[in-house]
Write a protein that holds these residues in place. Structure first.
Motif, mmCIF file in Angstrom:
data_model
loop_
_atom_site.group_PDB
_atom_site.id
_atom_site.type_symbol
_atom_site.label_atom_id
_atom_site.label_comp_id
_atom_site.label_asym_id
_atom_site.label_seq_id
_atom_site.Cartn_x
_atom_site.Cartn_y
_atom_site.Cartn_z
ATOM 1 N N SER A 144 -3.090 10.653 -2.310
ATOM 2 C CA SER A 144 -2.912 11.604 -1.285
ATOM 3 C C SER A 144 -1.884 11.236 -0.353
ATOM 4 C CB SER A 144 -4.223 12.237 -0.588
ATOM 5 O OG SER A 144 -4.968 10.903 0.299
ATOM 6 N N LEU A 145 -1.611 10.105 -0.038
ATOM 7 C CA LEU A 145 -0.385 9.512 0.667
ATOM 8 C C LEU A 145 0.768 9.047 -0.032
ATOM 9 C CD1 LEU A 145 -2.777 7.725 3.225
ATOM 10 C CD2 LEU A 145 -1.777 10.233 3.221
ATOM 11 N N SER A 146 0.653 9.185 -1.193
ATOM 12 C CA SER A 146 1.921 8.385 -1.994
ATOM 13 C C SER A 146 3.304 8.828 -1.915
ATOM 14 C CB SER A 146 1.476 8.255 -3.560
ATOM 15 O OG SER A 146 1.472 9.622 -4.001
ATOM 16 N N HIS A 147 3.478 9.957 -1.140
ATOM 17 C CA HIS A 147 4.651 10.550 -0.801
ATOM 18 C C HIS A 147 5.335 10.242 0.387
ATOM 19 C CE1 HIS A 147 1.962 13.309 1.049
ATOM 20 N NE2 HIS A 147 2.985 13.716 1.630
ATOM 21 N N GLU A 150 -1.163 -2.706 2.321
ATOM 22 C CA GLU A 150 -0.438 -3.005 0.933
ATOM 23 C C GLU A 150 -0.873 -1.856 -0.031
ATOM 24 O OE1 GLU A 150 -3.081 -6.180 -0.221
ATOM 25 O OE2 GLU A 150 -1.801 -7.743 0.476
ATOM 26 N N LEU A 151 -1.728 -1.213 0.297
ATOM 27 C CA LEU A 151 -1.811 0.201 -0.575
ATOM 28 C C LEU A 151 -0.588 1.147 -0.229
ATOM 29 C CD1 LEU A 151 -5.793 0.915 -0.254
ATOM 30 C CD2 LEU A 151 -4.584 -0.217 -2.037
ATOM 31 N N ILE A 152 -0.434 1.328 1.062
ATOM 32 C CA ILE A 152 0.644 2.159 1.326
ATOM 33 C C ILE A 152 2.118 1.827 0.755
ATOM 34 C CG2 ILE A 152 1.961 3.243 3.274
ATOM 35 C CD1 ILE A 152 -0.545 2.736 5.133
ATOM 36 N N PHE A 192 -0.888 3.515 12.026
ATOM 37 C CA PHE A 192 0.301 3.503 11.146
ATOM 38 C C PHE A 192 0.741 5.093 11.583
ATOM 39 C CE2 PHE A 192 -1.864 0.650 8.575
ATOM 40 C CZ PHE A 192 -1.291 -0.580 8.558
ATOM 41 N N VAL A 193 1.721 5.490 11.473
ATOM 42 C CA VAL A 193 2.562 6.837 11.499
ATOM 43 C C VAL A 193 3.316 6.840 10.031
ATOM 44 C CG1 VAL A 193 3.891 8.625 12.451
ATOM 45 C CG2 VAL A 193 2.429 7.118 13.818
ATOM 46 N N LEU A 194 3.081 7.377 9.202
ATOM 47 C CA LEU A 194 3.592 7.648 7.772
ATOM 48 C C LEU A 194 4.667 8.671 8.077
ATOM 49 C CD1 LEU A 194 0.703 7.316 5.602
ATOM 50 C CD2 LEU A 194 1.776 5.533 6.718
#
Length: 234
Positions: free
Chosen positions: A100-103, A91-93, A122-124
């Motif tokens: 720090s991960l919003s991009h 949900e946060l992603i 997860f792999v972003l």
């Protein structure tokens, strides 16, 4: 995450065989809940505490009710269903709530990786080809306002740390995310007193460049949501 249909309360009698718990319903009836948490659950399973459970209509389940939350005698709320941690982090992603991960705009779940044949939660990725490997751990052990992970020796957790370190050595980002599902916890620490090998590996991983993020949950019988970043301290 909202609980739909609403969770129902009961009084904990005992947890046993790791996956089962007997509870007393408000009408006095005794029933058995499924417990998805395989950990020690220290402080989360005290007889007499209020538990909140969900119900599944699946005809294939032997135990249709699942233990979701514990409400302790001092009114701490704890999310004990460890399956929820990944859902909360996702949900946060999805809503880009982790700065720090919003991009990162895309992600895959449960991806096989590493020499030890692990699965990463997860792999972003993003359109520029950047990747980040993210492993989620649920934290519920409270001692003096600190949350400790793990709550018992975890060979699996040690393996995950070695795999994250390997990712960093390849020049990629690796993140260990502590989903803190206990309202009494204000900071997270490695449980050196319970699993010194894990603590040593975690400190080594941080020195190497593995990032650590911890978020604390807001917990009620209606909703479970990760809302506040809290510090990880040695």
């Amino acid at each position: 995450m909202e609980f739909i249909p609403p969770l129902q309360p009961a009084q904990l009698i005992k947890r046993y065989k790791r996956f089962l718990a007997d509870v007393r319903l408000p009408n006095g009836e005794i029933t058995t809940l499924h417990c998805a948490n395989t950990g020690a659950m220290t402080g989360c399973a005290t007889p007499g505490d209020t538990v909140w459970y969900s119900f599944s209509s699946s005809k294939t389940r032997k135990y249709p009710c699942s233990w979701e939350l514990t409400q302790t005698a001092n009114d701490h709320w704890i999310g004990v269903n460890t399956l929820r941690a990944n859902q909360l982090v996702e949900e946060l992603i999805e809503h880009r709530k982790i700065p720090s991960l919003s991009h990162f705009t895309h992600w895959q779940r449960e991806v096989r990786f590493g020499d030890e044949k692990s699965r990463i939660d997860f792999v972003l990725s993003n359109k520029d080809g950047e990747q980040c490997y993210l492993e989620v751990k649920s934290v519920t052990l409270l001692e003096n306002s600190s949350g400790y992970f793990p709550d018992t020796i975890t060979l699996r957790g040690q393996k995950h740390l070695r795999e994250l370190m390997s990712i960093v050595k390849q020049g990629k980002r690796a993140v260990l995310f502590f989903a803190v599902l206990h309202t009494g916890i204000t900071q997270v620490r490695a449980a050196q007193h319970l699993d010194p090998a894990y603590a040593h590996l975690l400190y080594e991983a941080i020195e190497l460049g593995v990032e650590v993020i911890a978020y604390r949950a807001q917990v009620t019988h209606q909703q479970l949501t990760l809302v506040d970043p809290i510090p990880f301290t040695k």
